[in-house]
Design an enzyme around this catalytic site. Structure first.
Site, PDB file in Angstrom:
ATOM      1  N   ARG A  12     -62.071   0.265  95.777  1.00  0.00           N
ATOM      2  CA  ARG A  12     -62.642  -0.908  96.016  1.00  0.00           C
ATOM      3  C   ARG A  12     -63.184  -1.282  97.461  1.00  0.00           C
ATOM      4  O   ARG A  12     -64.110  -1.904  96.826  1.00  0.00           O
ATOM      5  CB  ARG A  12     -61.168  -1.905  95.438  1.00  0.00           C
ATOM      6  CG  ARG A  12     -60.238  -1.352  96.594  1.00  0.00           C
ATOM      7  CD  ARG A  12     -59.412  -2.217  96.654  1.00  0.00           C
ATOM      8  NE  ARG A  12     -58.381  -1.652  97.529  1.00  0.00           N
ATOM      9  CZ  ARG A  12     -57.308  -2.173  97.897  1.00  0.00           C
ATOM     10  NH1 ARG A  12     -57.360  -3.768  98.203  1.00  0.00           N
ATOM     11  NH2 ARG A  12     -56.601  -2.202  98.950  1.00  0.00           N
ATOM     12  N   GLU A  60     -59.956 -18.028  86.756  1.00  0.00           N
ATOM     13  CA  GLU A  60     -60.400 -16.782  86.469  1.00  0.00           C
ATOM     14  C   GLU A  60     -60.990 -17.106  84.746  1.00  0.00           C
ATOM     15  O   GLU A  60     -62.454 -16.687  85.054  1.00  0.00           O
ATOM     16  CB  GLU A  60     -59.526 -15.588  85.467  1.00  0.00           C
ATOM     17  CG  GLU A  60     -58.981 -15.400  87.508  1.00  0.00           C
ATOM     18  CD  GLU A  60     -57.721 -15.567  86.973  1.00  0.00           C
ATOM     19  OE1 GLU A  60     -57.573 -16.999  87.022  1.00  0.00           O
ATOM     20  OE2 GLU A  60     -56.800 -15.015  88.297  1.00  0.00           O
ATOM     21  N   PHE A  85     -56.182  -9.762  85.726  1.00  0.00           N
ATOM     22  CA  PHE A  85     -57.158 -10.671  85.764  1.00  0.00           C
ATOM     23  C   PHE A  85     -57.989 -11.199  84.858  1.00  0.00           C
ATOM     24  O   PHE A  85     -57.837 -12.389  84.488  1.00  0.00           O
ATOM     25  CB  PHE A  85     -56.223 -11.678  86.902  1.00  0.00           C
ATOM     26  CG  PHE A  85     -54.982 -11.125  87.882  1.00  0.00           C
ATOM     27  CD1 PHE A  85     -53.917 -11.262  86.892  1.00  0.00           C
ATOM     28  CD2 PHE A  85     -55.354 -11.160  88.942  1.00  0.00           C
ATOM     29  CE1 PHE A  85     -52.186 -11.142  87.641  1.00  0.00           C
ATOM     30  CE2 PHE A  85     -53.647 -10.770  89.697  1.00  0.00           C
ATOM     31  CZ  PHE A  85     -52.718 -10.986  88.954  1.00  0.00           C
ATOM     32  N   HIS A 111     -58.253  -3.058  91.568  1.00  0.00           N
ATOM     33  CA  HIS A 111     -56.570  -3.010  91.210  1.00  0.00           C
ATOM     34  C   HIS A 111     -56.202  -2.365  89.741  1.00  0.00           C
ATOM     35  O   HIS A 111     -55.362  -2.893  89.381  1.00  0.00           O
ATOM     36  CB  HIS A 111     -55.629  -4.350  91.948  1.00  0.00           C
ATOM     37  CG  HIS A 111     -55.597  -4.766  93.110  1.00  0.00           C
ATOM     38  ND1 HIS A 111     -57.107  -4.741  94.082  1.00  0.00           N
ATOM     39  CD2 HIS A 111     -55.068  -4.731  94.030  1.00  0.00           C
ATOM     40  CE1 HIS A 111     -56.853  -4.806  95.191  1.00  0.00           C
ATOM     41  NE2 HIS A 111     -55.242  -4.850  94.444  1.00  0.00           N
ATOM     42  N   GLN A 123     -49.570  -7.205  87.653  1.00  0.00           N
ATOM     43  CA  GLN A 123     -50.493  -7.200  87.920  1.00  0.00           C
ATOM     44  C   GLN A 123     -51.570  -6.008  87.779  1.00  0.00           C
ATOM     45  O   GLN A 123     -52.217  -5.604  88.405  1.00  0.00           O
ATOM     46  CB  GLN A 123     -50.815  -6.711  89.676  1.00  0.00           C
ATOM     47  CG  GLN A 123     -49.159  -7.384  90.733  1.00  0.00           C
ATOM     48  CD  GLN A 123     -49.846  -9.329  90.515  1.00  0.00           C
ATOM     49  OE1 GLN A 123     -50.638  -9.730  90.618  1.00  0.00           O
ATOM     50  NE2 GLN A 123     -48.806  -9.775  89.965  1.00  0.00           N
TER      51      GLN A 123
END
Lengths: 317, 273
Positions: A12, A60, A85, A111, A123
């Site tokens: 990331r 989103e 998400f 993630h 998550q």
């Protein structure tokens, strides 16, 4: 050939740095983020190019379609959030506003996988590759280290197709050397081998290299392939590995259902069927814990890759 | 195409567009006449008077953009664009046939001069805001017009987009709600009521006006007011009649998604004149 696998940055972070570089190179690069910029590393871009950064709030669905609108109007639009998400909450928008019209939208989900650790399953994205691959026309990338992530993000920006790029939270071992080149759609052969192929993506590439080192000590010749591109798949590398080694283990930090393994099996079955074993998350959600503890508990480590390889080799005999 | 601000001329174009709509849906034997007929004056006023666009140069970068959020009303968009010269009028009756450019819902793969493929409700305003954001970054005078159905704005994404539009001061965006009061299952007030709707848009930070969506002069004034409004986007609640112009379709939920029969078409065309 022996890889040192020294610990490097999270993918990331590499994505965030590549994005800043892209911003400097191309004024048409724009970024949308849904209140996670400090985690997705798009805050680096936001700081340097505030006019080209769109804060979308925790919304989103709007973000994805907004990005598609920007891309439709000629921008190189990146939308980013946690994979869990942006893909799940934005999936219908990805389908109708990006995939269906073939809009040049770049989606980066960070993630991914269970190695996010303590935050737990809500998550953790363990189905993102399956979802992204189900979008016709999408290119799906899952780089294994900071070097390949940086290089592939840069390439994706100038490749006219919708993309999903999978990034992880945890720091991960460095496999490549800056300056190494990558070709979208082409797997990297990290070690040559003739007895078995260990195919992998993301974090499991390093684990497969560790497995290769263990197996090599026993005199087993192991080919390791890094599938940084999940779609389009490198059919040639798969059929060659199947033909030349006769057995494959596919490892990924993703559900086995709909992941890289079943996609490779499809290609093998169409070209050169071979013995296959799979390492991945099996029909479950994980839990909170340390990244290392979770990867160990859910079997996403070299030990399990070695065990799968032994099963495959036993079946081959 | 000949642009005009003359109300009588715009009304004449609207009449032709209505005739195309009922005819093409009858040929297709399926489609959505009610919500196509309710939006006719809005689209005709935009395409023939308000919007800056070039049918001969559809990708002109500074063009104003139009998005039909309520993609099932594709016939009104097809008929209007055909009248502008974007696509052939003579093949309108191939609507919904395999291989036709006039797909069941707007599809940019078949008509590249469309700005967006729509049909899944709730996404048009987000798309439009993205295009408007690009225009602003480019320093372009381009403005973006998005038509949403009243039932459509039950979708949560519309309100995510509404927040974004106000927060980012997108004054180059106009959202028109075709408020015809009917959705597939019946009257909006019985399915998921929207009132007080103007208050909702205002509270989300949009300059909000209400007008008669069949009154061309009122629409012209509304779009002029939107153009003069700086610092915030404009929402226009266009009060309309579903099935407008065909007596047996007007205000009748049945004609949300049912094609007229050949006899009904004859009657409809007689009424439309």
């Amino acid at each position: 050939m022996r890889y040192e696998l020294k610990m490097g940055a999270a993918t990331r972070e590499a994505w965030g740095k590549a994005l800043v570089e892209l911003g400097r190179e191309n004024r048409d690069v724009v970024v949308c983020d849904a209140d996670l910029s400090k985690s997705t590393f798009t805050h680096l871009f936001a700081k340097e190019f505030p006019d080209r950064f769109f804060s979308c709030g925790i919304a989103e669905a709007n973000m994805v379609a907004l990005g598609a609108g920007l891309a439709s109007a000629g921008k190189v639009a990146f939308v980013s959030s946690f994979s869990a998400f942006v893909l799940n909450k934005g999936f219908e928008q990805l389908r109708v506003t990006a995939a269906y019209p073939g809009v040049n939208l770049k989606v980066v989900g960070t993630h991914s996988g269970i190695s996010i650790g303590e935050d737990g399953p809500s998550q953790m994205s363990i189905e993102d590759l399956a979802l992204a691959c189900s979008l016709p026309g999408f290119v799906v990338l899952s780089p294994s280290d900071e070097v390949s992530m940086y290089a592939l993000v840069k390439q994706a920006a100038s490749y006219p197709a919708p993309f999903f790029i999978r990034a992880g939270r945890a720091k991960c071992p460095v496999i490549y050397t800056p300056g190494d080149t990558f070709q979208i759609g082409k797997a990297v052969e990290l070690t040559p081998g003739s007895d078995i192929t260990l195919a992998a993506t993301g974090l499991l590439v390093a684990e497969s290299l560790r497995a290769q080192q263990i197996l090599e000590q026993e005199g087993i010749s192991v080919r390791v392939l890094d599938f940084h591109t999940i779609k389009p798949l490198d059919r040639d590398a798969i059929s060659r590995a199947a033909r030349e080694t006769g057995a494959m283990v596919v490892s990924e930090e993703h559900l086995v259902d709909g992941g890289l393994g079943v996609r490779i099996a499809q290609v093998a079955s169409e070209t050169h069927p071979c013995i296959m074993e799979y390492v991945g998350v099996r029909n479950t959600y994980a839990e909170s814990g340390t990244p290392e503890g979770l990867l160990d508990k859910y079997g996403l480590v070299a030990r399990e890759v070695v065990a799968a390889a032994r099963r495959a080799l036993a079946r081959k005999r | 195409m000949q642009k005009t601000s003359n109300v009588a001329e715009l009304q004449a174009i609207a009449r032709r567009v209505r005739r195309h709509i009922v005819t093409m849906i009858t040929h297709a034997k399926s489609g959505h006449p009610g919500g196509s007929l309710s939006a006719v004056e809005t689209l005709v006023t935009l395409y023939f008077d308000v919007m800056n666009h070039r049918p001969q140069e559809p990708k002109w970068p500074d063009r104003d953009r139009f998005i039909l959020g309520k993609g099932h009303a594709a016939p009104v968009l097809y008929a209007t664009m055909a009248e502008c010269g974007y696509t052939p009028i003579e093949s309108l009756n191939t609507l919904r046939q395999m291989g036709s450019i006039y797909q069941g819902h707007p599809d940019v793969r078949y008509i590249p001069s469309l700005e967006a493929s729509t049909g899944s409700l709730g996404q048009g305003l987000s798309l439009g805001l993205g295009m408007a954001a690009a225009a602003r970054l480019n320093g372009s005078p381009s403005r973006t017009f998005v038509v949403l159905g009243d039932g459509e704005i039950q979708e949560g994404q519309v309100w995510e987009a509404a927040m974004f539009g106000a927060f980012h001061r997108m004054d180059n965006v106009v959202c028109i709600v075709d408020y015809n009061k009917i959705q597939l299952d019946g009257f909006v007030k019985d399915i998921m009521g929207l009132e007080p709707l103007a208050d909702k848009w205002r509270s989300f930070g949009w300059h909000t006006l209400e007008l008669d969506g069949h009154d061309v002069a009122a629409l012209q004034a509304g779009f002029a007011e939107a153009a003069a409004t700086k610092g915030k986007p404009t929402a226009i609640l266009a009060h309309t009649v579903k099935g407008k112009g065909v007596s047996f379709m007007e205000n009748n939920p049945k004609y949300h998604g049912v094609a007229p029969t050949a006899e009904e078409l004859e009657k409809a065309l007689k009424e439309l004149g």
